[in-house]
Design a protein around this motif. Sequence first.
Motif, PDB file in Angstrom:
ATOM      1  N   GLY A   1       0.688  -1.131   0.115  1.00  0.00           N
ATOM      2  CA  GLY A   1      -0.026  -0.064   0.135  1.00  0.00           C
ATOM      3  C   GLY A   1       0.736   1.303   0.034  1.00  0.00           C
ATOM      4  N   TYR A   2       2.049   1.368   0.213  1.00  0.00           N
ATOM      5  CA  TYR A   2       2.964   2.298   0.264  1.00  0.00           C
ATOM      6  C   TYR A   2       4.213   2.154  -0.568  1.00  0.00           C
ATOM      7  N   PHE A   3       4.408   0.807  -0.517  1.00  0.00           N
ATOM      8  CA  PHE A   3       6.007   0.823  -1.459  1.00  0.00           C
ATOM      9  C   PHE A   3       6.069   1.252  -2.522  1.00  0.00           C
ATOM     10  N   GLY A   4       5.154   1.492  -3.449  1.00  0.00           N
ATOM     11  CA  GLY A   4       5.283   2.372  -4.780  1.00  0.00           C
ATOM     12  C   GLY A   4       5.676   3.555  -4.644  1.00  0.00           C
ATOM     13  N   TYR A   5       5.316   4.455  -3.331  1.00  0.00           N
ATOM     14  CA  TYR A   5       6.020   5.666  -3.259  1.00  0.00           C
ATOM     15  C   TYR A   5       7.427   5.567  -2.772  1.00  0.00           C
ATOM     16  N   THR A   6       7.949   4.804  -2.575  1.00  0.00           N
ATOM     17  CA  THR A   6       9.237   4.732  -1.977  1.00  0.00           C
ATOM     18  C   THR A   6      10.377   4.610  -3.048  1.00  0.00           C
ATOM     19  N   VAL A   7      10.898   3.405  -3.411  1.00  0.00           N
ATOM     20  CA  VAL A   7      12.006   3.044  -4.419  1.00  0.00           C
ATOM     21  C   VAL A   7      11.342   3.324  -5.612  1.00  0.00           C
ATOM     22  N   PRO A   8      10.230   2.893  -6.108  1.00  0.00           N
ATOM     23  CA  PRO A   8       9.886   3.078  -7.541  1.00  0.00           C
ATOM     24  C   PRO A   8       9.688   4.588  -7.755  1.00  0.00           C
ATOM     25  N   ALA A   9       9.140   5.369  -6.891  1.00  0.00           N
ATOM     26  CA  ALA A   9       8.796   6.968  -7.127  1.00  0.00           C
ATOM     27  C   ALA A   9      10.216   7.621  -7.324  1.00  0.00           C
ATOM     28  N   ASP A  10      10.974   7.161  -6.218  1.00  0.00           N
ATOM     29  CA  ASP A  10      12.264   7.745  -6.268  1.00  0.00           C
ATOM     30  C   ASP A  10      13.045   7.486  -7.508  1.00  0.00           C
ATOM     31  N   LEU A  11      12.628   6.740  -8.495  1.00  0.00           N
ATOM     32  CA  LEU A  11      13.336   6.401  -9.532  1.00  0.00           C
ATOM     33  C   LEU A  11      12.715   7.358 -10.702  1.00  0.00           C
ATOM     34  N   LEU A  12      11.176   7.488 -10.551  1.00  0.00           N
ATOM     35  CA  LEU A  12      10.876   8.548 -11.256  1.00  0.00           C
ATOM     36  C   LEU A  12      11.116   9.955 -11.257  1.00  0.00           C
TER      37      LEU A  12
ATOM     38  N   GLN B   1      14.312  10.809 -11.457  1.00  0.00           N
ATOM     39  CA  GLN B   1      15.498  11.403 -12.320  1.00  0.00           C
ATOM     40  C   GLN B   1      15.133  11.924 -13.421  1.00  0.00           C
ATOM     41  N   ASN B   2      16.109  12.484 -14.016  1.00  0.00           N
ATOM     42  CA  ASN B   2      15.687  12.953 -15.381  1.00  0.00           C
ATOM     43  C   ASN B   2      15.305  12.219 -16.522  1.00  0.00           C
ATOM     44  N   MET B   3      14.647  12.604 -17.286  1.00  0.00           N
ATOM     45  CA  MET B   3      14.234  11.526 -18.352  1.00  0.00           C
ATOM     46  C   MET B   3      14.069  12.291 -19.792  1.00  0.00           C
ATOM     47  N   ASN B   4      14.214  11.586 -20.690  1.00  0.00           N
ATOM     48  CA  ASN B   4      13.800  12.014 -22.196  1.00  0.00           C
ATOM     49  C   ASN B   4      12.362  11.590 -22.202  1.00  0.00           C
ATOM     50  N   LYS B   5      11.430  12.565 -21.986  1.00  0.00           N
ATOM     51  CA  LYS B   5      10.063  12.490 -21.997  1.00  0.00           C
ATOM     52  C   LYS B   5       9.348  12.560 -23.478  1.00  0.00           C
TER      53      LYS B   5
END
Length: 548
Positions: free
Chosen positions: A463-474, A476-480
Amino acid sequence: MKKKKALISMITLVVLLTACSSNNGGASKDGGGQAADPNVKVDPFKMPNPIEVTTFKSLSPGAKLPAGDTVESNQYMKYISEKTNINFKILWYAASQDYEQKMKLAIASNDLPDVMLVNEQIFLALAEAGQIEDLSKVYDKYASPLAKELYASTNNKAIEKATYKGKLMGIPNISVQADASSMAWVRKDWMDKLGLQPPKSMDDVAAIAKAFVEKDPDGSGKADTIGIAGYEKALTVSGKAQRGDFKGIFQAFGAYPSNWIKDSSGKVVYASILPETKQALSKLRDMYAAGAIDKEFALRKDPNENIVSGKAGMFFGPWWSGGLAADAMKLNPKVDFVPYLIPDAKGTVNTMMVPVSNQFIVVKKGMKNPEAAMIYANTFINAQRKVDPDALKLDFTVSAEYWPIGNSTYDYADAVERKSDTLKKAMSGQIKPEELNPEMKEMFAKATRDKANPKADLKDWSGYFGYTVPADLLKQNMNKVYSEFTANTKTMERKWANLQKLETETFFGIVMGEKPLDSFDKFVTDWKAQGGDEITKEVTDEISKSKK
């Protein structure tokens, strides 16, 4: 899909045919307006006097209401009425195909309601036909601070999406952009057992997946493990990342098949026919031949089965895939999936983004109080984002389809990253729990319980994991990369299905070794000759037309 496209085409046609017959009907039945004098301060959440606004809506067969409630009288209808002074009258409602048929007839006869929620195809057709109101001034005057803040989070791309020939012709929804990123979720417990390092490139991904197949990471003594899980739709790159697709692999080569994008010269092109797509298919072909990809992926309808069962060591999926990892942990507590974003050869993480908006609130041309649409949207947003204390009294387990004009998402484009930051501050004591909104309070409680007793309750963890490690990955700079066109053209209605069949057969044939890699070149030639060039011109014209 074919039927849907045909229906939308018919809608487009009848809209164009009836454009000339547009009239000034549809005015709300009473007054209540407050927009006549531009110097008068307005209330963006309430009409000064009660008014009636007509609409019609689509309802799914499974949408349920509490006993005693009806489509016309339920908690959402009452909430809007009390908050806004707008009393919606639902002219009719229907499910899926019946709704589309009735919608088609209503458009053909120009018998539109005052306000309705439509998709992009119908929005563009209505705008071109001149059947809906210009809401530019309404937005400027009535959009609430929160609504403007949400649209600003899209860098105003949502407003641009709803702008036709320089006029704001609808109030667009806002999709959460985090759903676009495709992460490689890798079994860390297997990497540790085999002495492997986390992936930093697509070559690393291929090597790890091959090791998962060949080195018995589950210790069963059998060749029963899968490297990368996939399923029958894995070779399609949609805006939203899907669990089990290969979007993350394509993007590592700057490839975005199935999407209309701008090439290096600024021309809008179909990405499936570009050299980058051929490069990605070449890599997938090599990985498949090496056994790194599930040999049966083209036949699998369920992308999750090999992940939950513990057979697969890796899959590509969105930031919210923790729930799938939790399902695997229920069967084997040692399962430890960790997400990674895989860059291209230059170290850049590429992402084909979710269309920022795909639904629009529109107002019938000539409606007396067009500001009612923005007042409704402001109020709906406050409720959906739970910033109105009274909205917390609503039972959100009741289907959101029963809001007066239906359901759509209005959130910050970077909502996941924002919630991640808030959770981090709450866990570190920078924000007091009592200062959190209800949604964040619940997330904070789950994280706190899990911190005290890790993974004891997998519902808390997921219920909260997605807002930790995965969200931190988001973060970073990306070519959108954004799709430049998401609607249909006239030739698409006749030829797109065959072109998609040609594409699908070629791509699967190449990846599975049934066709040579260079068959891609023949595919490009055939695609262009069999209608692709014609469609490309229509797409370019449509984009140009909407900007004039």
